[in-house]
Design an enzyme around this catalytic site. Sequence first.
Site, PDB file in Angstrom:
ATOM      1  N   PRO A 124       0.801  -1.233   0.000  1.00 54.22           N
ATOM      2  CG  PRO A 124      -0.978  -1.601   1.480  1.00 54.22           C
ATOM      3  CD  PRO A 124       0.322  -2.188   1.027  1.00 54.22           C
TER       4      PRO A 124
ATOM      5  CB  SER B  19       7.618   2.805  -8.490  1.00 60.89           C
ATOM      6  OG  SER B  19       6.609   2.671  -9.471  1.00 60.89           O
TER       7      SER B  19
ATOM      8  CD  GLU C 274       5.980  -6.232 -15.271  1.00 58.04           C
ATOM      9  OE1 GLU C 274       7.110  -6.236 -15.815  1.00 58.04           O
ATOM     10  OE2 GLU C 274       5.097  -7.057 -15.526  1.00 58.04           O
TER      11      GLU C 274
END
Length: 385
Positions: A130, A134, A364
């Site tokens: 949470p 990144s 990603e």
Amino acid sequence: MADRSFLTWPFFDDRHRVLGDRLEAFAADLSVDHSDTDQACRDIVAALGAAGWLEHAAVAPGSGDALDVRTLCLIRETLARHDGLADFAFAMQGLGTGAISLFGTRDQQEEWLPKVRRGEAISAFALTEPASGSDVANSTMTATADGEDYVLDGEKTWISNGGIADVYTVFARTGDAPGAKGLSAFIVPAGRPGLSVTDRLETIAPHPLATLSFDGCRIPATARLGDSGAGFRIAMSVLDVFRATVAAAALGFARRALDEALARVTSRHVQGAPLFDLQMVQGHIADMALDVDASALLVYRAAWAKDSGAPRVTREAAMAKLFSTDQAQKVIDRAVQLHGGDGVRRGETVESLYREIRALRIYEGASDVQKIIIARQTLGAFTGG
């Protein structure tokens, strides 16, 4: 029919061209029922496994083979062009067990990879938390050593295949050091006591996504992947392989959008002439074609470099992901515009693509993060650091 002339580029071997032809036939016949997303993903994984495509997503145990990134990109691009959920299902089989393929022991590989390759087990990659998306180094979930076990406590969120996966690759802090050096990686089977799905997350393009809670979840020490404290390096190595495949999926979406736009502007008439005759429309088509080809060059350069033995392709993969996902968003937006009102009608292909592409600019490694990576890599090359 989408342009496939790129397969003649020197990035590819003949085996890739043969694979591309076989895959095109498979994808064209694939029928996906989107009424139940979870079941659709299970059905797609089973179909991909039965057809042998998942053998490219995970290595054969003990083979010593490397994942062929060009093949992964070709498969993702083709599946994405036909159906976004099919691309998602394939990608997660690879990403979810990427750490096992790259760093797993023979026993770990033999336990999970054959089932994943056959489509009999669904995998997931549990990295995001949470408060740390990144920023992986600030993960707070813990894995406390307790005799011959580790005890996992914490939360993971935005986990693709969360709730339907049979196995999760989980990253947690083992206290070896602060920041990135304190993370380790673990294999956690679904159904393990202390692991629960606390929330299913709904998004504009439906995919299985969930928040996972780990509350005293006990796993054997043999479930750890690699050395203690090597989790960050493992995660980055996996992303180094699969980040370029995200760009390939975006490329597949963009190719489909270009095809849909071409079909529209050549069949739609304005004042007795095809829409394509308008110079402004030709300008849009030219921009879309340019973005597609430029993206393909970046995608397959990164994949070729990795397959050619480059130890890391961080810069190349980041460039491919940043450019391809951002430009695919623009290509799809132009396709929607060229469709007029039909472009925003639910059920239209370009409307679906418009919803599908947005997440690829986030997961990603968000686009802004890719810019930081590219800048640092470029500076490092300049200074020799």
